[in-house]
Design a protein around this motif. Structure first.
Motif, short mmCIF file in Angstrom:
data_model
loop_
_atom_site.label_atom_id
_atom_site.label_comp_id
_atom_site.label_asym_id
_atom_site.label_seq_id
_atom_site.Cartn_x
_atom_site.Cartn_y
_atom_site.Cartn_z
N SER A 114 41.42 -11.72 -2.35
CA SER A 114 40.34 -12.71 -2.29
C SER A 114 38.97 -12.05 -2.36
O SER A 114 37.96 -12.68 -2.06
CB SER A 114 40.45 -13.51 -0.99
OG SER A 114 41.69 -14.16 -0.90
N ARG A 117 33.05 -19.86 -2.30
CA ARG A 117 32.83 -21.29 -2.51
C ARG A 117 31.33 -21.52 -2.61
O ARG A 117 30.55 -21.04 -1.77
CB ARG A 117 33.41 -22.10 -1.36
CG ARG A 117 33.19 -23.61 -1.51
CD ARG A 117 33.64 -24.38 -0.28
NE ARG A 117 33.18 -25.74 -0.33
CZ ARG A 117 33.93 -26.79 -0.64
NH1 ARG A 117 35.21 -26.61 -0.91
NH2 ARG A 117 33.44 -28.02 -0.67
N GLY A 156 42.60 -27.70 -4.25
CA GLY A 156 43.13 -27.41 -2.93
C GLY A 156 44.37 -28.22 -2.64
O GLY A 156 44.89 -28.95 -3.48
N ARG A 204 46.70 -21.46 5.66
CA ARG A 204 45.38 -20.92 5.98
C ARG A 204 44.94 -21.32 7.38
O ARG A 204 45.43 -22.30 7.95
CB ARG A 204 44.34 -21.42 4.96
CG ARG A 204 44.60 -20.92 3.55
CD ARG A 204 43.53 -21.41 2.58
NE ARG A 204 43.82 -21.02 1.21
CZ ARG A 204 43.39 -19.90 0.64
NH1 ARG A 204 42.65 -19.06 1.34
NH2 ARG A 204 43.70 -19.62 -0.61
N LEU A 212 38.89 -20.15 4.31
CA LEU A 212 39.73 -19.74 3.19
C LEU A 212 40.73 -18.66 3.57
O LEU A 212 41.61 -18.33 2.79
CB LEU A 212 38.84 -19.24 2.04
CG LEU A 212 37.96 -20.29 1.35
CD1 LEU A 212 37.03 -19.62 0.35
CD2 LEU A 212 38.82 -21.34 0.67
#
Length: 433
Positions: A154, A159, A212, A237, A242
């Protein structure tokens, strides 16, 4: 029967033990190529030099070179087609791999066959001062997600809810994107690329519509043109962020949704021309809209899932990687393990930064592993470490430890982890909240 020599890029002791427990392993000899520190504990990847060093190590070997494999993302997954080509060992082609790993090329290819299952997207140059306007012209508006064309985990994913978010993300991207873009561009230079893709090199980024829902990963492989999805792992999660809490196998998605994900996986991997190698594909299922989204394709097994398959199915799915590299159909069992369900938990802190002043002792870890049978605890930090020095972290938290556990059911799995986590004591100083 003579032994077959299998070379593993970045082989460490933890994974050697798993590999040596695979079916047929008594006939294999596993050899490391490139020291694990060069691919695990760094964010600097001199990929051309690494390839040359790997080639030199292999050419110095006096026996047969029967397979070259890896189980990590960049740079290992991206190096393998180049290294295998030099020694005529089995793996998929460089171009088919890049149709998965180059995020823009991957989306273009996916759109050709499963366009209804991918988000809107566009590529942009983070060094372009008008990038935000160009993203809007492409039909993407707040909120959206940005990430490099080639990333790992990641890392450098954000975002974006406002111009201020975009400005902050671009600042980080301009500072750090070169760590991957430069070595990735070396790989791109070795491939036959369409002009539309060559113009979008590793220094570019993707902007994508926010998607999502229930996240999961389809693990699969392609053997002589046949696509075989063999397991689905749920990715759970932490609430409202995230960061991953844990991975769970087997999936609890409805059967019809799992079947559709397998179908989509077979369609897209066949279209890409991927062959004789493992893959995994991350999906979302938006339960409210009853819509499936393909998030991304990875050109390897997930190393995080190895212990989950071992606990539930009876053997690590490194079995798939090794069998394919040897040119034989994977001998992967199903539901022959000691547990009905298994999880990999991420013990996290949500600091901006801090210095570690205490970690659980070896004795404390051993006691917890004995109290919870089947549990493995792998610390990711040591005393004196600055959290910001940890590689492969997301943009919102730091994973201090990985904990693999098995149980008879989902409730017992979460309950046992909660009990264990209460006794896994870390301390910090110089905390930046």
């Amino acid at each position: 029967m003579s032994h077959r020599n299998i070379f593993v890029v970045g082989l460490n002791a933890f994974n050697r033990e798993r590999l040596e427990s695979l079916r047929g392993a008594r006939h294999y000899r596993f050899h490391g190529v490139i020291e694990p520190e060069a691919v695990y504990d760094t964010e600097v990847f001199p990929i051309e030099d690494m390839l040359d060093r790997a080639e030199a190590e292999l050419r110095d070997f006096t026996g047969s070179i029967d397979a070259i494999v890896g189980y990590m993302d960049f740079p290992v997954s991206t190096m393998l087609p180049l290294l295998c080509n030099r020694f005529a060992t089995r793996t998929t082609s460089l171009e088919s791999l890049l149709k998965c790993e180059h995020k823009y090329w991957s989306r273009l290819t996916q759109r050709e066959v499963i366009g209804n299952y991918i988000p809107r997207f566009t590529a942009f140059d983070p060094f372009d001062d008008d990038a935000l306007s160009r993203i809007g012209e492409a039909g993407l508006y707040f909120p959206f997600f940005v990430k490099p064309i080639k990333s790992s985990g990641s890392r450098l994913g954000f975002r974006i809810d406002s111009p201020e978010d975009f400005s902050a993300a671009v600042t980080r991207l301009r500072e750090d994107i070169g760590l991957i873009s430069e070595p990735f561009n070396f790989v791109l230079d070795q491939a036959q690329l369409p002009d539309s893709v060559r113009a979008v090199d590793g220094g570019h980024c993707m902007a994508e519509e926010i998607i999502g829902g229930w996240q999961c990963t389809v693990e699969g492989y392609v053997f002589q043109g046949q696509v075989v999805p063999y397991g689905i792992v749920d990715s759970i999660r932490y609430p409202q962020v995230l960061s991953f809490f844990y991975y769970r196998y087997p999936s609890r998605l409805p059967g019809r949704i799992q079947d559709k994900m397998r179908e989509l996986s077979a369609t897209v991997m066949a279209h890409i021309g991927y062959d004789n190698a493992a893959f995994n594909i991350e999906y979302f299922w938006d339960e409210v809209q009853n819509r499936i989204w393909l998030l991304e394709i990875n050109t390897r097994i997930s190393q995080s899932h190895c212990d989950l398959f071992e606990k539930v199915d009876g053997v690590s799915h490194q079995q798939v990687t090794v069998d394919l590299a040897l040119g034989q159909p994977p001998d992967m069992p199903s539901r022959q393990g000691a547990f009905a369900v298994a999880g990999k938990f991420f013990y996290r802190v949500f600091f901006v930064d801090a210095t570690v002043s205490r970690v659980p002792s070896a004795q404390e870890i051993e006691a917890l592993e004995q109290e919870f049978p089947g549990t493995l605890i792998a610390l990711q930090v040591s005393v004196g470490m600055r959290l910001s020095s940890l590689p492969e972290q997301d943009s919102y938290s730091f994973a201090l430890a990985y904990i693999w556990m098995g149980a008879d059911n989902d409730d017992a799995l979460e309950y046992n982890y909660a009990r264990l986590a209460e006794r896994l004591i870390f301390e910090f100083e110089d905390i930046v909240g």
